[in-house]
Design a protein around this motif. Structure first.
Motif, PDB file in Angstrom:
ATOM      1  N   PRO A 249       0.840  -1.216   0.000  1.00 11.55           N
ATOM      2  CA  PRO A 249       0.000   0.000   0.000  1.00 11.55           C
ATOM      3  C   PRO A 249       0.862   1.248   0.000  1.00 11.55           C
ATOM      4  CG  PRO A 249       0.166  -0.900   2.212  1.00 11.55           C
ATOM      5  CD  PRO A 249       0.949  -1.837   1.324  1.00 11.55           C
ATOM      6  N   PHE A 250       0.534   2.183  -0.885  1.00 16.43           N
ATOM      7  CA  PHE A 250       1.272   3.441  -0.917  1.00 16.43           C
ATOM      8  C   PHE A 250       0.386   4.539  -0.316  1.00 16.43           C
ATOM      9  CE2 PHE A 250      -0.442   2.287  -5.068  1.00 16.43           C
ATOM     10  CZ  PHE A 250      -1.344   3.299  -5.314  1.00 16.43           C
ATOM     11  N   GLY A 251       0.956   5.726  -0.178  1.00 19.39           N
ATOM     12  CA  GLY A 251       0.260   6.811   0.502  1.00 19.39           C
ATOM     13  C   GLY A 251      -0.714   7.559  -0.379  1.00 19.39           C
ATOM     14  N   ALA A 252      -0.693   8.883  -0.256  1.00 24.75           N
ATOM     15  CA  ALA A 252      -1.647   9.725  -0.988  1.00 24.75           C
ATOM     16  C   ALA A 252      -1.314   9.816  -2.466  1.00 24.75           C
ATOM     17  CB  ALA A 252      -1.684  11.124  -0.375  1.00 24.75           C
ATOM     18  N   GLU A 253      -0.082   9.461  -2.838  1.00 24.08           N
ATOM     19  CA  GLU A 253       0.335   9.476  -4.243  1.00 24.08           C
ATOM     20  C   GLU A 253       1.032   8.161  -4.571  1.00 24.08           C
ATOM     21  OE1 GLU A 253       0.646  13.453  -2.326  1.00 24.08           O
ATOM     22  OE2 GLU A 253       1.873  11.651  -2.113  1.00 24.08           O
ATOM     23  N   HIS A 254       1.026   7.828  -5.855  1.00 20.69           N
ATOM     24  CA  HIS A 254       1.841   6.717  -6.322  1.00 20.69           C
ATOM     25  C   HIS A 254       2.983   7.293  -7.146  1.00 20.69           C
ATOM     26  CE1 HIS A 254       3.044   3.360  -9.056  1.00 20.69           C
ATOM     27  NE2 HIS A 254       3.025   2.721  -7.904  1.00 20.69           N
ATOM     28  N   VAL A 255       4.216   6.862  -6.864  1.00 18.82           N
ATOM     29  CA  VAL A 255       5.407   7.450  -7.469  1.00 18.82           C
ATOM     30  C   VAL A 255       6.204   6.384  -8.216  1.00 18.82           C
ATOM     31  CG1 VAL A 255       7.569   8.686  -7.037  1.00 18.82           C
ATOM     32  CG2 VAL A 255       5.542   9.197  -5.648  1.00 18.82           C
ATOM     33  N   ARG A 256       6.632   6.741  -9.420  1.00 16.21           N
ATOM     34  CA  ARG A 256       7.637   5.976 -10.164  1.00 16.21           C
ATOM     35  C   ARG A 256       8.859   6.868 -10.325  1.00 16.21           C
ATOM     36  NH1 ARG A 256       5.528   1.350 -12.592  1.00 16.21           N
ATOM     37  NH2 ARG A 256       3.237   1.262 -12.628  1.00 16.21           N
ATOM     38  N   GLN A 257      10.042   6.314 -10.213  1.00 20.47           N
ATOM     39  CA  GLN A 257      11.259   7.115 -10.293  1.00 20.47           C
ATOM     40  C   GLN A 257      12.371   6.319 -10.948  1.00 20.47           C
ATOM     41  OE1 GLN A 257      11.829   7.079  -5.762  1.00 20.47           O
ATOM     42  NE2 GLN A 257      13.954   6.976  -6.492  1.00 20.47           N
ATOM     43  N   ALA A 258      13.319   7.044 -11.520  1.00 18.50           N
ATOM     44  CA  ALA A 258      14.479   6.391 -12.146  1.00 18.50           C
ATOM     45  C   ALA A 258      15.657   7.346 -12.134  1.00 18.50           C
ATOM     46  CB  ALA A 258      14.162   5.966 -13.572  1.00 18.50           C
ATOM     47  N   TYR A 259      16.831   6.788 -11.872  1.00 19.13           N
ATOM     48  CA  TYR A 259      18.091   7.499 -12.054  1.00 19.13           C
ATOM     49  C   TYR A 259      18.773   6.923 -13.279  1.00 19.13           C
ATOM     50  CZ  TYR A 259      17.928   9.311  -7.225  1.00 19.13           C
ATOM     51  OH  TYR A 259      17.577   9.950  -6.059  1.00 19.13           O
ATOM     52  N   THR A 260      19.368   7.790 -14.094  1.00 19.33           N
ATOM     53  CA  THR A 260      20.178   7.349 -15.225  1.00 19.33           C
ATOM     54  C   THR A 260      21.553   7.975 -15.117  1.00 19.33           C
ATOM     55  OG1 THR A 260      18.327   7.003 -16.747  1.00 19.33           O
ATOM     56  CG2 THR A 260      20.461   7.435 -17.738  1.00 19.33           C
ATOM     57  N   LEU A 261      22.575   7.161 -15.271  1.00 24.72           N
ATOM     58  CA  LEU A 261      23.958   7.633 -15.315  1.00 24.72           C
ATOM     59  C   LEU A 261      24.397   7.668 -16.765  1.00 24.72           C
ATOM     60  CD1 LEU A 261      26.653   8.369 -13.908  1.00 24.72           C
ATOM     61  CD2 LEU A 261      27.120   5.904 -13.782  1.00 24.72           C
ATOM     62  N   ALA A 262      24.820   8.844 -17.237  1.00 26.16           N
ATOM     63  CA  ALA A 262      25.259   9.023 -18.626  1.00 26.16           C
ATOM     64  C   ALA A 262      26.497   9.906 -18.623  1.00 26.16           C
ATOM     65  CB  ALA A 262      24.160   9.657 -19.473  1.00 26.16           C
ATOM     66  N   GLY A 263      27.663   9.291 -18.534  1.00 28.19           N
ATOM     67  CA  GLY A 263      28.899  10.061 -18.520  1.00 28.19           C
ATOM     68  C   GLY A 263      28.986  10.970 -17.315  1.00 28.19           C
ATOM     69  N   ASP A 264      29.159  12.272 -17.560  1.00 23.71           N
ATOM     70  CA  ASP A 264      29.310  13.235 -16.471  1.00 23.71           C
ATOM     71  C   ASP A 264      27.972  13.716 -15.920  1.00 23.71           C
ATOM     72  OD1 ASP A 264      28.474  14.660 -18.697  1.00 23.71           O
ATOM     73  OD2 ASP A 264      29.734  16.408 -18.276  1.00 23.71           O
ATOM     74  N   THR A 265      26.867  13.159 -16.397  1.00 20.61           N
ATOM     75  CA  THR A 265      25.535  13.662 -16.060  1.00 20.61           C
ATOM     76  C   THR A 265      24.659  12.543 -15.502  1.00 20.61           C
ATOM     77  OG1 THR A 265      25.673  15.336 -17.799  1.00 20.61           O
ATOM     78  CG2 THR A 265      23.469  14.779 -17.001  1.00 20.61           C
ATOM     79  N   ILE A 266      23.868  12.885 -14.487  1.00 21.75           N
ATOM     80  CA  ILE A 266      22.844  11.964 -14.011  1.00 21.75           C
ATOM     81  C   ILE A 266      21.486  12.617 -14.239  1.00 21.75           C
ATOM     82  CG2 ILE A 266      24.335  10.885 -12.289  1.00 21.75           C
ATOM     83  CD1 ILE A 266      22.840  12.438 -10.124  1.00 21.75           C
ATOM     84  N   ALA A 267      20.504  11.781 -14.535  1.00 15.35           N
ATOM     85  CA  ALA A 267      19.128  12.235 -14.706  1.00 15.35           C
ATOM     86  C   ALA A 267      18.271  11.591 -13.629  1.00 15.35           C
ATOM     87  CB  ALA A 267      18.601  11.873 -16.086  1.00 15.35           C
ATOM     88  N   LEU A 268      17.355  12.362 -13.087  1.00 18.52           N
ATOM     89  CA  LEU A 268      16.347  11.845 -12.166  1.00 18.52           C
ATOM     90  C   LEU A 268      14.989  12.118 -12.793  1.00 18.52           C
ATOM     91  CD1 LEU A 268      15.212  10.724  -9.518  1.00 18.52           C
ATOM     92  CD2 LEU A 268      15.518  13.014  -8.508  1.00 18.52           C
ATOM     93  N   VAL A 269      14.248  11.049 -13.109  1.00 15.05           N
ATOM     94  CA  VAL A 269      12.932  11.154 -13.735  1.00 15.05           C
ATOM     95  C   VAL A 269      11.892  10.677 -12.732  1.00 15.05           C
ATOM     96  CG1 VAL A 269      11.451  10.410 -15.636  1.00 15.05           C
ATOM     97  CG2 VAL A 269      13.901  10.791 -16.026  1.00 15.05           C
ATOM     98  N   ALA A 274      -1.695  11.595  -7.631  1.00 18.51           N
ATOM     99  CA  ALA A 274      -2.444  11.519  -6.385  1.00 18.51           C
ATOM    100  C   ALA A 274      -3.604  10.539  -6.529  1.00 18.51           C
ATOM    101  CB  ALA A 274      -2.973  12.903  -5.999  1.00 18.51           C
ATOM    102  N   GLY A 275      -3.980   9.929  -5.413  1.00 18.10           N
ATOM    103  CA  GLY A 275      -5.094   8.988  -5.428  1.00 18.10           C
ATOM    104  C   GLY A 275      -4.622   7.561  -5.293  1.00 18.10           C
ATOM    105  N   LYS A 276      -5.550   6.636  -5.451  1.00 20.40           N
ATOM    106  CA  LYS A 276      -5.255   5.215  -5.258  1.00 20.40           C
ATOM    107  C   LYS A 276      -4.872   4.491  -6.550  1.00 20.40           C
ATOM    108  CE  LYS A 276      -5.800   5.405  -0.901  1.00 20.40           C
ATOM    109  NZ  LYS A 276      -4.583   5.298  -0.041  1.00 20.40           N
ATOM    110  N   ARG A 277      -4.965   5.175  -7.697  1.00 18.59           N
ATOM    111  CA  ARG A 277      -4.544   4.550  -8.942  1.00 18.59           C
ATOM    112  C   ARG A 277      -3.031   4.683  -9.104  1.00 18.59           C
ATOM    113  NH1 ARG A 277      -7.199   6.909 -13.981  1.00 18.59           N
ATOM    114  NH2 ARG A 277      -6.661   8.840 -12.896  1.00 18.59           N
ATOM    115  N   GLU A 278      -2.401   3.639  -9.639  1.00 18.50           N
ATOM    116  CA  GLU A 278      -0.966   3.708  -9.886  1.00 18.50           C
ATOM    117  C   GLU A 278      -0.658   4.660 -11.042  1.00 18.50           C
ATOM    118  OE1 GLU A 278       0.912  -0.008 -10.506  1.00 18.50           O
ATOM    119  OE2 GLU A 278       0.533  -0.745  -8.462  1.00 18.50           O
ATOM    120  N   THR A 279       0.489   5.271 -10.970  1.00 15.60           N
ATOM    121  CA  THR A 279       0.969   6.084 -12.085  1.00 15.60           C
ATOM    122  C   THR A 279       1.230   5.189 -13.289  1.00 15.60           C
ATOM    123  OG1 THR A 279       2.053   7.546 -10.503  1.00 15.60           O
ATOM    124  CG2 THR A 279       2.751   7.723 -12.787  1.00 15.60           C
TER     125      THR A 279
END
Length: 296
Positions: A249-269, A274-279
């Motif tokens: 069970p998750f809270g008031a929001e459902h969250v998906r996240q990812a880190y990407t490493l690409a050379g000298d740069t990282i991305a956070l997506v 909000a709600g009970k439906r998954e993102t």
């Protein structure tokens, strides 16, 4: 030591197109749920089928005029207008065509033969994925430079001091971000953090404890685990992604996240809703693939 705002200077030589100039428009991404079977050879038709074809050929020719008119009508319709040919909407978003930004004169691409340090010389803001059709822009993350304080807002309040110390130990060169909200309520945020070397970027991933777990928790997340629907085969050459999703069970929001490493740069997506439906999984993976394509 006071918090440091990471904002590049205004001076510098205007970016010039790399020689030879090319548009480099990307093809639509193939998402992990889509099949990739190679076409095989068609089997030889049985004799009774060939005889049937011969019998019906004459009849078909007799109605050729009528058939031509019908075929023209079908050909002039959109695919989704023809019964039986409609393509089911899998939920992906309508992103604009992408192209790589121009580079300063004489600068190589990040993973080219002349760039062993894997440095991104393009304007980091132009490497941010543009928002899809129907999106409402986030006024706090409009696609420009942001301060370290704004980046820290992505993490839980109790964890911000430790992440802040990491950014003081390995001061990033630039941080850029873009955010938007879709009609279904999904909030998307993309952060790009460029460091002085690949070692600092890789070290940041390690220091955040990202790997077999999501590491330092993001704001408004509860139980986050590895997303088993993502495979390393979905990564582009020269990029490595670490993909996670909140589990019930998750809270008031459902969250998906990812880190990407690409050379000298990282991305956070990050995608959250909000709600009970998954993102939505498919638009999240689509967003990640396209952003990685720009970085690779």
């Amino acid at each position: 030591m006071s918090e440091q705002t990471v904002t590049p200077g205004a001076t510098g030589t205007p970016a010039m197109p790399e020689a030879p100039p090319s548009v480099n428009v990307f093809a639509p991404p193939v998402l992990p749920h889509e099949a990739s079977d190679a076409p095989g050879a068609s089997p030889k038709p049985p004799r009774r089928v060939l005889r049937a074809v011969a019998r019906w050929t004459a009849a078909a020719l007799a109605f050729g005029v009528l058939g031509t008119g019908t075929a023209f009508g079908i050909a002039s319709l959109e695919r989704t207008d023809v019964p039986g040919l409609a393509t089911e909407d899998d939920g992906r978003w309508d992103y604009p065509e992408l192209s790589l930004p121009a580079l300063p004169a004489g600068s190589p691409r990040p993973f080219g033969a002349g760039n062993p340090a894997e440095i991104h010389h393009a304007d980091l803001r132009e490497l941010l994925l543009p928002a899809p059709a129907g999106a409402v822009a986030d006024k706090e993350l409009p696609g420009g430079w942001i301060s370290t304080e704004t980046f820290l807002d992505a993490y839980r309040q109790q964890d911000r001091p430790s992440v802040s110390q990491l950014l003081k130990d390995a001061v990033p060169r630039h941080i850029a971000a873009r955010g938007w909200t879709m009609p279904d309520g999904t909030v998307s945020r993309i952060y790009l953090v460029r460091f002085n070397s690949t070692a600092f970027a890789s070290g940041m991933i390690d220091d955040l404890n990202v790997g077999s777990s999501a590491g330092t928790p993001l704001d408004r997340t509860d139980t986050t685990e590895i997303d088993g629907s993502w495979s390393s085969q979905n990564d582009f050459v020269n990029t490595s992604s670490f993909v996670f999703a909140e589990q019930a069970p998750f809270g008031a929001e459902h969250v998906r996240q990812a880190y990407t490493l690409a050379g000298d740069t990282i991305a956070l997506v990050v995608h959250e809703r909000a709600g009970k439906r998954e993102t939505g999984r498919i638009p999240f993976q689509q967003t990640l693939i396209l952003q990685n394509q720009l970085l690779a």
